[in-house]
Design a protein around this motif. Structure first.
Motif, PDB file in Angstrom:
ATOM      1  N   SER A  50      42.102  53.179  32.885  1.00 38.48           N
ATOM      2  CA  SER A  50      42.615  52.158  31.827  1.00 38.48           C
ATOM      3  C   SER A  50      42.973  50.749  32.680  1.00 38.48           C
ATOM      4  O   SER A  50      43.743  50.860  33.508  1.00 38.48           O
ATOM      5  N   ALA A  51      42.307  49.454  32.093  1.00 34.57           N
ATOM      6  CA  ALA A  51      42.753  48.242  32.546  1.00 34.57           C
ATOM      7  C   ALA A  51      44.032  47.879  31.950  1.00 34.57           C
ATOM      8  O   ALA A  51      44.672  46.801  32.122  1.00 34.57           O
ATOM      9  N   ARG A  52      44.795  48.572  30.844  1.00 30.73           N
ATOM     10  CA  ARG A  52      45.667  48.146  29.770  1.00 30.73           C
ATOM     11  C   ARG A  52      47.041  48.734  30.591  1.00 30.73           C
ATOM     12  O   ARG A  52      48.057  48.726  29.914  1.00 30.73           O
ATOM     13  N   ILE A  53      47.140  49.652  31.455  1.00 31.18           N
ATOM     14  CA  ILE A  53      48.185  50.137  31.988  1.00 31.18           C
ATOM     15  C   ILE A  53      49.126  49.437  33.101  1.00 31.18           C
ATOM     16  O   ILE A  53      48.279  49.387  34.166  1.00 31.18           O
ATOM     17  N   GLY A  54      50.321  49.102  32.939  1.00 30.74           N
ATOM     18  CA  GLY A  54      50.837  48.094  33.913  1.00 30.74           C
ATOM     19  C   GLY A  54      51.631  48.886  34.931  1.00 30.74           C
ATOM     20  O   GLY A  54      52.153  50.164  34.692  1.00 30.74           O
ATOM     21  N   ALA A  55      52.266  48.322  35.734  1.00 33.04           N
ATOM     22  CA  ALA A  55      53.308  48.758  36.884  1.00 33.04           C
ATOM     23  C   ALA A  55      54.539  49.425  36.121  1.00 33.04           C
ATOM     24  O   ALA A  55      55.002  48.882  35.232  1.00 33.04           O
ATOM     25  N   GLY A  56      54.766  50.505  36.681  1.00 35.16           N
ATOM     26  CA  GLY A  56      56.160  51.163  36.057  1.00 35.16           C
ATOM     27  C   GLY A  56      55.669  52.188  35.179  1.00 35.16           C
ATOM     28  O   GLY A  56      56.317  53.022  35.105  1.00 35.16           O
ATOM     29  N   HIS A  57      54.581  52.169  34.705  1.00 39.71           N
ATOM     30  CA  HIS A  57      54.049  53.446  33.893  1.00 39.71           C
ATOM     31  C   HIS A  57      53.606  54.792  35.047  1.00 39.71           C
ATOM     32  O   HIS A  57      53.240  54.278  36.027  1.00 39.71           O
ATOM     33  N   ARG A  58      54.001  55.784  34.548  1.00 39.90           N
ATOM     34  CA  ARG A  58      53.788  56.818  35.328  1.00 39.90           C
ATOM     35  C   ARG A  58      52.250  57.049  35.847  1.00 39.90           C
ATOM     36  O   ARG A  58      52.168  57.340  36.960  1.00 39.90           O
ATOM     37  N   TRP A  59      51.389  56.733  34.854  1.00 39.38           N
ATOM     38  CA  TRP A  59      49.818  56.715  35.554  1.00 39.38           C
ATOM     39  C   TRP A  59      49.830  55.583  36.477  1.00 39.38           C
ATOM     40  O   TRP A  59      49.032  55.901  37.621  1.00 39.38           O
ATOM     41  N   TYR A  60      50.299  54.464  36.347  1.00 40.03           N
ATOM     42  CA  TYR A  60      50.173  53.596  37.471  1.00 40.03           C
ATOM     43  C   TYR A  60      50.723  53.879  38.498  1.00 40.03           C
ATOM     44  O   TYR A  60      50.182  53.715  39.776  1.00 40.03           O
ATOM     45  N   GLU A  61      51.950  54.297  38.547  1.00 44.50           N
ATOM     46  CA  GLU A  61      52.406  54.848  39.734  1.00 44.50           C
ATOM     47  C   GLU A  61      51.903  55.949  40.470  1.00 44.50           C
ATOM     48  O   GLU A  61      51.650  55.933  41.616  1.00 44.50           O
ATOM     49  N   LEU A  62      51.296  56.986  39.831  1.00 47.02           N
ATOM     50  CA  LEU A  62      50.372  58.020  40.328  1.00 47.02           C
ATOM     51  C   LEU A  62      49.274  57.539  40.669  1.00 47.02           C
ATOM     52  O   LEU A  62      48.863  58.012  42.044  1.00 47.02           O
ATOM     53  N   CYS A  63      48.760  56.661  40.053  1.00 47.02           N
ATOM     54  CA  CYS A  63      47.498  56.029  40.867  1.00 47.02           C
ATOM     55  C   CYS A  63      47.490  55.287  42.072  1.00 47.02           C
ATOM     56  O   CYS A  63      46.891  55.196  42.939  1.00 47.02           O
ATOM     57  N   ARG A  64      48.842  54.590  42.245  1.00 44.31           N
ATOM     58  CA  ARG A  64      49.091  53.851  43.354  1.00 44.31           C
ATOM     59  C   ARG A  64      49.181  54.664  44.426  1.00 44.31           C
ATOM     60  O   ARG A  64      48.704  54.714  45.389  1.00 44.31           O
ATOM     61  N   GLU A  65      50.111  55.735  44.461  1.00 50.08           N
ATOM     62  CA  GLU A  65      50.094  56.992  45.029  1.00 50.08           C
ATOM     63  C   GLU A  65      48.864  57.539  45.707  1.00 50.08           C
ATOM     64  O   GLU A  65      48.641  57.909  46.814  1.00 50.08           O
ATOM     65  N   THR A  66      47.788  57.791  44.858  1.00 50.57           N
ATOM     66  CA  THR A  66      46.965  58.400  45.093  1.00 50.57           C
ATOM     67  C   THR A  66      46.011  57.499  45.870  1.00 50.57           C
ATOM     68  O   THR A  66      45.222  57.906  47.041  1.00 50.57           O
TER      69      THR A  66
END
Length: 227
Positions: A50-66
């Motif tokens: 999603s383009a709508r999930i911002g920094a701090g959301h668990r999906w954002y942080e997992l995606c960044r880690e990935t």
């Protein structure tokens, strides 16, 4: 209401022959430029979400880690180049010192390029962009998302099912989120013989960056064995 280039392609104008020749030249130029830019990418992973999930959301942080872990394992990270989870994957890859590719496309909203793609490309045509997602990738990683993400998900399944790509995993991230879709495929769709029961097994589930990257690494090793 204006029309985009994809819409013009699908709805030919009156001067079809002349307009189509110009359009073919633009398509050739766009695809050729992308081939030139990405020719050295041998081990990419396309990450969607999603383009709508911002920094701090668990999906954002997992995606960044990935994105970071993929880069540490030597994979180039390829995204749609926009905000949200695309930004997260590009950000993680860039922060880890890896190749961070953003394939941006003209859209009426939600598609300002993120600043973390250290190799940005720009597309007018969706199909040209989608070609690059497959051509330079060894896996698809699918985070939660909307229609665009679902489009890439089912396109990847079609390519695998029709043997256009081999040992090419489609990895669904966050098993709880995707479980209703898998249940629907395994029951309603498979039971009605719209797909074979084993087709649902084309999808892999993962909940951590390590699980995602282990799936990718195993598939990459199989692909190298076919070379």
């Amino acid at each position: 209401m204006g029309t985009g280039r994809d819409e013009q392609l699908l709805r030919p104008p009156c001067d079809v022959e002349e307009a189509d020749q110009l359009r073919l030249e633009r398509i050739d130029e766009e695809i050729g430029a992308a081939f030139d830019s990405l020719r050295d990418v041998e081990a990419g992973v396309s990450v969607f979400g999603s383009a709508r999930i911002g920094a701090g959301h668990r999906w954002y942080e997992l995606c960044r880690e990935t994105g970071a872990e993929l880069a540490r394992r030597g994979f180039a990270v390829i995204t749609g180049g926009g905000p949200g989870l695309m930004e997260a994957a590009n950000r993680g890859a860039a922060e880890a010192g890896g190749t961070s590719i953003g394939l941006n496309v003209d859209l009426p909203h939600e598609q300002a390029p993120n600043p973390y793609a250290n190799r940005p490309l720009h597309f007018h045509y969706f199909f040209a962009r989608k070609l690059m997602f497959v051509r330079y990738a060894r896996a698809f990683v699918i985070f939660p998302g909307g229609f665009g993400t679902l489009d890439e998900l089912f396109e990847s399944l079609t390519l695998i099912q029709t043997h256009r790509i081999q040992h090419f995993p489609t990895i669904l991230v966050d098993s709880e989120h995707w479980r209703p879709l898998l249940e629907w495929l395994e029951t309603d769709v498979a039971v009605d013989d719209l797909i074979e029961a084993r087709d649902a097994n084309l999808l892999l589930l993962a909940d951590t960056a390590a699980e995602i990257c282990d799936h990718v690494t195993r598939a990459s090793e199989r692909q190298r064995g076919l070379a």
